[in-house]
Design an enzyme around this catalytic site. Structure first.
Site, PDB file in Angstrom:
ATOM      1  N   HIS A  13     -26.530  37.157 113.354  1.00 52.49           N
ATOM      2  CA  HIS A  13     -26.209  38.587 113.327  1.00 52.49           C
ATOM      3  C   HIS A  13     -25.128  38.882 112.281  1.00 52.49           C
ATOM      4  O   HIS A  13     -23.974  38.515 112.461  1.00 52.49           O
ATOM      5  CB  HIS A  13     -25.732  39.002 114.724  1.00 52.49           C
ATOM      6  CG  HIS A  13     -25.447  40.441 114.888  1.00 52.49           C
ATOM      7  ND1 HIS A  13     -24.171  40.928 115.112  1.00 52.49           N
ATOM      8  CD2 HIS A  13     -26.260  41.519 114.861  1.00 52.49           C
ATOM      9  CE1 HIS A  13     -24.218  42.231 115.233  1.00 52.49           C
ATOM     10  NE2 HIS A  13     -25.470  42.625 115.087  1.00 52.49           N
ATOM     11  N   GLU A  40     -29.826  38.336 109.995  1.00 57.91           N
ATOM     12  CA  GLU A  40     -29.887  39.788 110.210  1.00 57.91           C
ATOM     13  C   GLU A  40     -28.901  40.489 109.303  1.00 57.91           C
ATOM     14  O   GLU A  40     -27.787  39.995 109.087  1.00 57.91           O
ATOM     15  CB  GLU A  40     -29.580  40.111 111.679  1.00 57.91           C
ATOM     16  CG  GLU A  40     -29.725  41.573 112.058  1.00 57.91           C
ATOM     17  CD  GLU A  40     -28.443  42.397 111.904  1.00 57.91           C
ATOM     18  OE1 GLU A  40     -28.515  43.625 112.072  1.00 57.91           O
ATOM     19  OE2 GLU A  40     -27.378  41.801 111.619  1.00 57.91           O
ATOM     20  N   ASP A  42     -27.669  44.723 107.926  1.00 58.23           N
ATOM     21  CA  ASP A  42     -27.820  46.178 107.934  1.00 58.23           C
ATOM     22  C   ASP A  42     -27.745  46.639 106.488  1.00 58.23           C
ATOM     23  O   ASP A  42     -26.951  46.100 105.705  1.00 58.23           O
ATOM     24  CB  ASP A  42     -26.677  46.834 108.724  1.00 58.23           C
ATOM     25  CG  ASP A  42     -26.549  46.247 110.119  1.00 58.23           C
ATOM     26  OD1 ASP A  42     -27.333  46.639 110.987  1.00 58.23           O
ATOM     27  OD2 ASP A  42     -25.649  45.396 110.333  1.00 58.23           O
ATOM     28  N   HIS A  55     -22.677  47.614 107.554  1.00 62.46           N
ATOM     29  CA  HIS A  55     -23.096  48.189 108.836  1.00 62.46           C
ATOM     30  C   HIS A  55     -22.648  49.634 109.008  1.00 62.46           C
ATOM     31  O   HIS A  55     -23.435  50.515 109.371  1.00 62.46           O
ATOM     32  CB  HIS A  55     -22.556  47.347 109.996  1.00 62.46           C
ATOM     33  CG  HIS A  55     -22.882  47.911 111.347  1.00 62.46           C
ATOM     34  ND1 HIS A  55     -22.076  48.843 111.977  1.00 62.46           N
ATOM     35  CD2 HIS A  55     -23.923  47.695 112.176  1.00 62.46           C
ATOM     36  CE1 HIS A  55     -22.620  49.170 113.137  1.00 62.46           C
ATOM     37  NE2 HIS A  55     -23.742  48.482 113.289  1.00 62.46           N
ATOM     38  N   GLU A 114     -32.160  45.733 108.990  1.00 61.15           N
ATOM     39  CA  GLU A 114     -32.068  46.977 109.764  1.00 61.15           C
ATOM     40  C   GLU A 114     -31.703  48.148 108.859  1.00 61.15           C
ATOM     41  O   GLU A 114     -30.686  48.104 108.159  1.00 61.15           O
ATOM     42  CB  GLU A 114     -31.035  46.861 110.881  1.00 61.15           C
ATOM     43  CG  GLU A 114     -30.927  48.140 111.702  1.00 61.15           C
ATOM     44  CD  GLU A 114     -29.857  48.091 112.771  1.00 61.15           C
ATOM     45  OE1 GLU A 114     -29.428  49.179 113.213  1.00 61.15           O
ATOM     46  OE2 GLU A 114     -29.431  46.995 113.166  1.00 61.15           O
TER      47      GLU A 114
END
Length: 255
Positions: A13, A40, A42, A55, A114
């Site tokens: 993450h 992962e 963003d 993020h 994401e």
């Protein structure tokens, strides 16, 4: 069960963000060294149209600067330090992260991307993302299983845009509501997986079976506690996002 060979697979993450600054090359390199099956990130769009791994809407929390990502150019962002005083790190672009993933020879890993919404640039974020994946030759995988990229969002419209434009790319509809994830939303947008928080999963463990019955995988975030890791393994979660990939893999290897 072997955490390296069977689900649940470990997704780092924002990299190994429990011990390195999030969204930095150092965090992602450590995650890969620890054997993470996925990374992962963003993404947000800069004022001059570049996708960067940040993020928050602002850079205030994660850098030594201040301001909205969407109002800054890539050059302005690169002047900031997203690392530590001892180990400075410039902003990480999506292009740099994709390059790291594709060049890493020890083991293949997936990139879970994401897209953040609502944002001022709207659908342009997904359009730019697809163009970037196309540039690297990973926008049209032979199958979802062999895809090197997975696109995720809390916004159902964003997932739908990806499914419509690149139907072979796997997608995850993220959310904290079991009703939202287990109901018609995931079906309507054609998501290939649902993404509950670990809190939602604790409260609604039947989500995994319901998703599987509909032909969908489950991606759970953010799983750092050993008891939660074991819960995900017991329930049959496909992918677990964690800030501590090495530690989480060790728990899975012992299950």
């Amino acid at each position: 069960m072997s955490g390296g060979n069977r689900a649940p697979f470990v997704v780092a993450h924002r990299g190994a963000s429990g011990v390195r600054p999030e969204h930095t090359l150092a965090a992602y390199e450590l995650a890969l060294q620890e054997g993470a099956a996925g990374l992962e990130c963003d993404i947000r769009l800069t004022r001059d149209g570049h996708l960067v791994c940040v993020h928050d809407r602002t850079v205030d929390r994660t850098s030594d600067g201040t301001g909205l990502v969407s109002e800054m150019s890539l050059d302005e962002l690169k002047e900031l330090n997203f690392g530590t005083a001892a180990e400075p790190s410039p902003v990480l672009t999506l292009s740099e992260l994709i390059t790291l993933v594709l060049d890493w020879r020890s083991q293949p890993s997936k990139l879970f991307i994401e897209t953040k919404h609502p944002v001022r640039y709207g659908a342009l974020v997904e359009n730019k993302l697809l163009a970037e994946l196309q540039r690297f030759g990973i926008a049209t995988p032979a199958s979802a299983d062999h895809s090197r990229a997975v696109v995720m969002s809390f916004a159902a419209t964003a997932v739908w845009r990806i499914r419509r434009a690149a139907p072979l790319l796997p997608t995850v509809l993220l959310g904290e509501s079991s009703r939202y994830l287990g109901g018609s939303a995931a079906t309507t947008v054609g998501a290939t997986a649902v993404g509950p928080s670990v809190k939602t999963l604790r409260e609604h463990p039947d989500l995994v079976d319901k998703a599987a019955a509909a032909g969908r995988a489950t991606y759970c975030w953010t799983v750092d506690d050993a008891a939660d890791v074991k819960l995900c393994a017991d329930l049959g979660v496909s992918w677990i996002a964690t800030n501590h990939p090495g530690r989480t893999k060790a728990v899975l290897d012992a299950v």
